[in-house]
Design an enzyme around this catalytic site. Sequence first.
Site, PDB file in Angstrom:
ATOM      1  N   GLU A  65       0.538  -1.036   0.035  1.00  0.00           N
ATOM      2  CA  GLU A  65       0.080   0.033  -0.158  1.00  0.00           C
ATOM      3  C   GLU A  65       0.727   1.243  -0.023  1.00  0.00           C
ATOM      4  O   GLU A  65       0.516   2.254   0.732  1.00  0.00           O
ATOM      5  CB  GLU A  65      -1.057  -0.315   1.537  1.00  0.00           C
ATOM      6  N   GLU A  74      -5.485  -8.261   0.488  1.00  0.00           N
ATOM      7  CA  GLU A  74      -6.291  -8.065   2.373  1.00  0.00           C
ATOM      8  C   GLU A  74      -7.386  -8.109   1.934  1.00  0.00           C
ATOM      9  O   GLU A  74      -7.705  -7.213   0.949  1.00  0.00           O
ATOM     10  CB  GLU A  74      -5.380  -7.094   2.740  1.00  0.00           C
TER      11      GLU A  74
HETATM   12  C1  NOJ Z   1      -3.976  -2.246   5.548  1.00  0.00           C
HETATM   13  C2  NOJ Z   1      -2.767  -2.840   6.060  1.00  0.00           C
HETATM   14  O1  NOJ Z   1      -1.408  -3.330   4.947  1.00  0.00           O
HETATM   15  C3  NOJ Z   1      -2.528  -3.497   6.733  1.00  0.00           C
HETATM   16  O2  NOJ Z   1      -1.180  -2.858   7.645  1.00  0.00           O
HETATM   17  C4  NOJ Z   1      -3.613  -2.437   7.890  1.00  0.00           C
HETATM   18  O3  NOJ Z   1      -3.386  -3.075   9.271  1.00  0.00           O
HETATM   19  C5  NOJ Z   1      -4.942  -2.858   7.572  1.00  0.00           C
HETATM   20  N1  NOJ Z   1      -5.196  -2.917   5.854  1.00  0.00           N
HETATM   21  C6  NOJ Z   1      -6.294  -2.862   8.328  1.00  0.00           C
HETATM   22  O4  NOJ Z   1      -6.113  -1.195   8.713  1.00  0.00           O
END
Ligand code: NOJ
Length: 457
Positions: free
Chosen positions: A175, A363
Site C-alpha cells: 500500500e 487483504e
Molecule cells: C492495510 C495494511 O496493509 C495493514 O497493515 C492494516 O493493518 C490493514 N490494512 C487494516 O487497516
Amino acid sequence: MSKISDYFGLQAEDFGEDFVWGVSTAAYQIEGAHDIHDKGPSIWDDFTSKKGNTYQNHHGNDACEFYHKFQEDILLMRKMNIDHFRFSLSWSRILPNGTGTVSIQGIQFYNDVINFCLECGITPWVTLYHWDLPLALEEKGGWTNRDILDWFQEYVTICANSFGDRVKNWMVLNEPMVFTGAGYFLGVHAPGKKGLKNFLPSVHYAVLCQAAGGRILRKLVANANIGTTFSCSQIAPYRKNRRDQRAAERADALLNRLFIEPSLGMGYPWDTVPVLKRIQSYILPGDTENSVFDFDFVGIQNYTREKVKHSYFVPYIRAKIVKASKRKVRTTLMDWEVYPPSIFKMIKRFNGYEGVKKVIITENGAAFADEIYKGGVHDEERLSYLQAYLKQVYKAQEEGLKVDGYFVWTFTDNFEWAEGYYPRFGLVYIDFKNQERIIKSSGKWFSEFLASLKIHL
Ligand code: NOJ
C-alpha cells in the site's frame, strides 16, 4: 455436525483448484522483539516511542510476540487448514542501519520462519516493505531522499539472495499510497512528516522502488511470482451533482490510480489531479521507463467504499471524504462502511488495465470489538462480513473476471498502527495480557470453509 459454512452456500473448492487462500500479516504488527540481538530501530519504533502518536501510546515492542511464538502460530494455521501465509520482512532486522552490515540473526529468524512454513506445508508469501523503514535511513530523509533507490535495491538483493531459493511469491511494497499519504503528507503514521514537499518525492521514489524491486527479484529468483499491493476503495460522489462527481474523480485518481498507472507505463494521473504535475521536478531522464515493471500479479486490498464531496477548504484536491458514521450506514470499528460490492468493483477496475495479468486479494477483513464470552469469541459480524465480501469475489469470478486468490487480513489480532490494539482484525483472538490465542467463530468458519479443499487430497 451442522456447519456455519453450510448456510453460506459456498465452499473454497467452488473458487477453483488453483485459487490461493491465505492470511496476511506484517512484521511490525506482529513480531515484537523490537530490539532483540542487533535489530536496528525502525520509523515505527521511533514514532510509537513519542507520546500522542498512537491510541493510548500503544506500540509494537512486544505485539503478538510472533518472533518467539512463530512455531505456535504457524502450527495453528496448519490446524485451521490455511495453506498460504503472507508476512513481511523487517528491513532493520536484516540491515540494522538500513544499509551495510547484515544481521546474521535477522536472516536466521526469517530462515526459521520460512523453513517452518515449508515443513508444515504452508507456502510463504513475502512482502519486502510493509512500512517499517530503518530509522537510520529516515534520518537521511527516508522516502523523500532519492538515495532510497540504492538503499532499497541493496535490501531487496540481500532478501532475494537469502530467501529466493525457498520463497517464490513476493510482493514489493505494501500500500504505497498509505505509507506516503499517511506518513509523508498527513503525518498521522510514521515518520509523521507532512506536506507536498515530502509527499511528492516519496511518491515518485516509491514508484521507482516498486519497479526496481520487481526487476531485482526477476533477475535473482528463479520461477518467481512477483507482485506488489495497492490499497483501493470504490469512490462514489456524496451527492449527485457535478462538483461532487468531479471531487470523487480526483479522490479516485489519488487513492486508486497513483501507484498502479505509472507501473503500467501510463504515467501519473495528473490530468485529473493537476497538483501532481509538481512531481515533474523529481523526475530525471529515464525515470518514466524505469517506473514500469511487468508484475505477475497485482495485490489489491479492499475494505470499504468512500463517499466524497467537493470542498473548497481542502487544499490541492478540493475533495473531502464523508465519514461513514455521518452517513448512517453499517460500519466496522475503523468507521469504515461495510459495503461488499466495493470489492467486486475493484476487481473489475483492475481487470480493466491491459497490463494486469493476475489479480489477488492480498487483504480483506474487518475490525470489531471482540470479547471473550464463555471461553469463546463469537464474532458473528466479522463472519458475515467475510462471507458477504467473498460472495462478491465469487460473483467476479463467475462473470469471467480474473481473480486468483484471497488473503484475510488478518491471522491474529495485532497492532493496528495509529489505532493501536483497539481494533481487532484477527480470525484468532489474542489476549494481550498473557498472549493466549483463541480461534474466533470467524476463524472456525474459515477453517471449515477451507476444509473442502482437503477432502480430495
Ligand atoms: C492495510 C495494511 O496493509 C495493514 O497493515 C492494516 O493493518 C490493514 N490494512 C487494516 O487497516
